[in-house]
Motif scaffolding. Structure first.
Motif, PDB file in Angstrom:
ATOM      1  N   GLN A   8       1.002  -1.134   0.038  1.00 19.87           N
ATOM      2  CA  GLN A   8       0.111   0.051  -0.064  1.00 19.87           C
ATOM      3  C   GLN A   8       0.967   1.365  -0.017  1.00 19.87           C
ATOM      4  O   GLN A   8       0.601   2.269  -0.730  1.00 19.87           O
ATOM      5  N   SER A   9       1.947   1.260   0.985  1.00 19.94           N
ATOM      6  CA  SER A   9       2.884   2.356   0.971  1.00 19.94           C
ATOM      7  C   SER A   9       3.526   2.648  -0.367  1.00 19.94           C
ATOM      8  O   SER A   9       3.652   3.859  -0.598  1.00 19.94           O
ATOM      9  N   ALA A  10       3.785   1.550  -1.046  1.00 15.90           N
ATOM     10  CA  ALA A  10       4.515   1.627  -2.314  1.00 15.90           C
ATOM     11  C   ALA A  10       3.643   2.483  -3.466  1.00 15.90           C
ATOM     12  O   ALA A  10       4.070   3.410  -4.039  1.00 15.90           O
ATOM     13  N   GLU A  11       2.304   1.842  -3.360  1.00 17.34           N
ATOM     14  CA  GLU A  11       1.432   2.541  -4.572  1.00 17.34           C
ATOM     15  C   GLU A  11       1.181   3.986  -4.014  1.00 17.34           C
ATOM     16  O   GLU A  11       1.207   4.978  -4.914  1.00 17.34           O
ATOM     17  N   ALA A  12       1.088   4.261  -2.713  1.00 19.79           N
ATOM     18  CA  ALA A  12       0.960   5.863  -2.301  1.00 19.79           C
ATOM     19  C   ALA A  12       2.093   6.376  -2.554  1.00 19.79           C
ATOM     20  O   ALA A  12       1.898   7.909  -3.089  1.00 19.79           O
ATOM     21  N   ILE A  13       3.114   6.128  -2.490  1.00 14.46           N
ATOM     22  CA  ILE A  13       4.473   6.736  -2.807  1.00 14.46           C
ATOM     23  C   ILE A  13       4.673   6.963  -4.208  1.00 14.46           C
ATOM     24  O   ILE A  13       4.999   7.991  -4.805  1.00 14.46           O
ATOM     25  N   LYS A  14       4.235   6.056  -5.303  1.00 12.28           N
ATOM     26  CA  LYS A  14       4.311   6.262  -6.549  1.00 12.28           C
ATOM     27  C   LYS A  14       3.213   7.370  -6.916  1.00 12.28           C
ATOM     28  O   LYS A  14       3.522   8.319  -7.723  1.00 12.28           O
ATOM     29  N   TRP A  15       2.138   7.308  -6.225  1.00 15.30           N
ATOM     30  CA  TRP A  15       0.980   8.305  -6.589  1.00 15.30           C
ATOM     31  C   TRP A  15       1.422   9.817  -6.135  1.00 15.30           C
ATOM     32  O   TRP A  15       1.480  10.689  -7.142  1.00 15.30           O
ATOM     33  N   ILE A  16       1.996  10.174  -5.008  1.00 15.05           N
ATOM     34  CA  ILE A  16       2.424  11.232  -4.410  1.00 15.05           C
ATOM     35  C   ILE A  16       3.458  11.975  -5.063  1.00 15.05           C
ATOM     36  O   ILE A  16       3.606  13.220  -5.092  1.00 15.05           O
ATOM     37  N   SER A  17       4.418  11.035  -5.567  1.00 12.27           N
ATOM     38  CA  SER A  17       5.539  11.411  -6.179  1.00 12.27           C
ATOM     39  C   SER A  17       5.566  11.793  -7.744  1.00 12.27           C
ATOM     40  O   SER A  17       6.574  12.224  -8.202  1.00 12.27           O
ATOM     41  N   GLY A  18       4.455  11.505  -8.317  1.00  9.90           N
ATOM     42  CA  GLY A  18       3.966  12.052  -9.452  1.00  9.90           C
ATOM     43  C   GLY A  18       4.334  10.794 -10.710  1.00  9.90           C
ATOM     44  O   GLY A  18       4.270  11.004 -11.711  1.00  9.90           O
ATOM     45  N   ASN A  19       4.879   9.711  -9.961  1.00 13.50           N
ATOM     46  CA  ASN A  19       4.743   8.412 -10.663  1.00 13.50           C
ATOM     47  C   ASN A  19       3.440   7.665 -11.031  1.00 13.50           C
ATOM     48  O   ASN A  19       3.363   6.330 -10.650  1.00 13.50           O
ATOM     49  N   ARG A  20       2.454   8.377 -11.379  1.00 16.41           N
ATOM     50  CA  ARG A  20       0.851   7.831 -11.486  1.00 16.41           C
ATOM     51  C   ARG A  20       0.963   6.528 -12.479  1.00 16.41           C
ATOM     52  O   ARG A  20       0.175   5.610 -12.521  1.00 16.41           O
ATOM     53  N   ASP A  21       1.890   6.709 -13.707  1.00 19.41           N
ATOM     54  CA  ASP A  21       1.913   5.684 -14.656  1.00 19.41           C
ATOM     55  C   ASP A  21       2.576   4.159 -14.000  1.00 19.41           C
ATOM     56  O   ASP A  21       2.234   3.318 -14.765  1.00 19.41           O
ATOM     57  N   ALA A  22       3.149   4.143 -12.965  1.00 15.26           N
ATOM     58  CA  ALA A  22       3.706   3.060 -12.483  1.00 15.26           C
ATOM     59  C   ALA A  22       2.798   2.403 -11.420  1.00 15.26           C
ATOM     60  O   ALA A  22       2.985   1.258 -10.709  1.00 15.26           O
ATOM     61  N   VAL A  23       1.658   3.087 -11.059  1.00 21.87           N
ATOM     62  CA  VAL A  23       0.688   2.324 -10.114  1.00 21.87           C
ATOM     63  C   VAL A  23      -0.119   1.280 -10.959  1.00 21.87           C
ATOM     64  O   VAL A  23      -0.292   1.266 -12.080  1.00 21.87           O
ATOM     65  N   SER A  24      -0.131   0.328  -9.962  1.00 20.77           N
ATOM     66  CA  SER A  24      -0.651  -1.002 -10.503  1.00 20.77           C
ATOM     67  C   SER A  24      -2.320  -0.933 -10.987  1.00 20.77           C
ATOM     68  O   SER A  24      -2.964  -0.216 -10.127  1.00 20.77           O
ATOM     69  N   SER A  25      -2.673  -1.417 -12.156  1.00 22.14           N
ATOM     70  CA  SER A  25      -4.080  -1.397 -12.752  1.00 22.14           C
ATOM     71  C   SER A  25      -4.889  -2.637 -12.204  1.00 22.14           C
ATOM     72  O   SER A  25      -5.990  -2.844 -12.345  1.00 22.14           O
ATOM     73  N   SER A  26      -3.755  -3.753 -11.673  1.00 26.45           N
ATOM     74  CA  SER A  26      -4.656  -4.748 -11.296  1.00 26.45           C
ATOM     75  C   SER A  26      -4.608  -4.929  -9.700  1.00 26.45           C
ATOM     76  O   SER A  26      -3.959  -4.260  -8.778  1.00 26.45           O
TER      77      SER A  26
END
Length: 347
Positions: free
Chosen positions: A204-222
């Motif tokens: 969860q924290s990894a997905e959150a860090i992706k989102w807030i750091s601007g790496n939203r294309d790295a967020v898992s869609s699955s």
């Protein structure tokens, strides 16, 4: 006081997808952790160490001995004192990173207060163990366009997915209706192991860090599903149109946010010999100092800025929270709990 080292986040900035710009975004972010149990404590610590600028920790409960096996921010003193989870967590996190603005919120989240509790949050970490709260959070996120990271864990297995509050699917596309009472295992009925909760919260924290750091294309869609005991990892891809008639993200009918379908948390607390009673009026504020004074001649009284607790006898205690909620420990009988409330608190 030793000034903060400029190298605190050096290794995180060295990670190319984050870099200096991503770290700056992390330090400007406002994240809410909804629930401060096994998932919430781990997620909050990881986000605090990562340097998230503002973290609010929301939880209605107090620390118990059974929490210590997996809820990483608490210790024996917290359980012995029955400390507020939100306050105890923030106290520990300030020792870890005093550059982060930490706000404890002791509240039972419902349709009437979710906006005030979460207003302004850029992202919410779902660390609850209650489907009703998740449905409410899903409604609020869709209504406000706020991202949230779902996480759930029971036994040795769990799952994670981020929902962005805008695009389909939403959580109710996956779980259209509240499961019937008793139909889904909980940590209190099936148990749970610490390695599983720590892993799910880390994801969860990894997905959150992706989102807030601007790496939203790295967020898992699955949906990432992991069973540690049976050594299974699955990624379940979701069709955005998985639920073409979804009442929430398609129909924009936010029945949980309106309060039409939200289940009250009043009643016996799962896994505890305790009953929660909710205030009968909205926005009630109790004078805890006055209540503590009234109780001094009755029994042992413990006071904090969030609650006042009366030890009625060897097995029964009554905890009155600032928002008017009461938890009566030592009984699972709602009628007896109400009787004690009327005797010691009044109408």
């Amino acid at each position: 006081m030793i000034p903060p080292s400029p190298d605190r986040y050096a290794r995180q900035r060295q990670f190319a997808p984050i870099g200096a710009e991503g770290q700056q975004r992390i330090e400007q972010a406002d994240v809410a952790v909804l629930g401060c149990g096994a998932l919430g404590t781990v997620a909050a610590e990881l986000l605090c160490r990562a340097g998230v600028g503002q973290i609010r920790i929301v939880d209605r409960d107090v620390v118990e001995w059974t929490n210590l096996q997996r809820q990483s921010l608490f210790d024996s003193d917290d359980a012995r004192q029955g400390a507020s989870k939100a306050e105890a967590a923030c106290h520990r996190l300030r020792q870890i990173n005093d550059q982060v603005q930490l706000t404890p919120i002791v509240a039972d989240v419902n349709a009437g207060n979710i906006q005030s509790v979460l207003d302004g949050a850029q992202l919410v970490v779902d660390a609850t163990d209650n489907f009703g709260i998740r449905f409410l959070l899903n409604d609020w996120a869709l209504a406000t366009g706020t991202a949230w990271v779902h996480g759930g864990c029971v036994g040795a297995a769990g799952q994670v997915r981020l929902f962005d509050g805008n695009e389909r699917p939403c959580f109710r596309c996956l779980v259209p209706q509240l499961p019937p009472a008793g139909a889904v295992d909980t940590c209190d009925t099936a148990g749970v192991i610490g390695p599983a909760t720590h892993l799910i919260a880390s994801l969860q924290s990894a997905e959150a860090i992706k989102w807030i750091s601007g790496n939203r294309d790295a967020v898992s869609s699955s949906v990432l599903s992991i069973d540690l005991w049976n050594n299974r990892i699955r990624q379940v891809e979701l069709d955005p149109a998985i639920a073409p008639n979804c009442i929430a993200c398609v129909g924009r009918e936010f029945e949980f946010l309106r309060g039409d379908a939200f289940q009250s948390s009043e009643g016996a607390l799962c896994g505890r010999d305790a009953v929660q009673l909710n205030p009968q009026t909205d926005n009630l504020r109790i004078d805890l100092t006055e209540m503590a004074r009234r109780w001094e001649s009755i029994g042992t009284v413990q006071s904090t800025r969030f609650f006042t607790r009366l030890q009625i006898d060897d097995t029964t205690q009554l905890t009155l929270f600032r928002d008017g909620r009461v938890v009566v420990d030592g009984t699972d009988d709602v009628a007896r709990a109400r009787s004690l409330f009327d005797r010691f608190v009044g109408n």
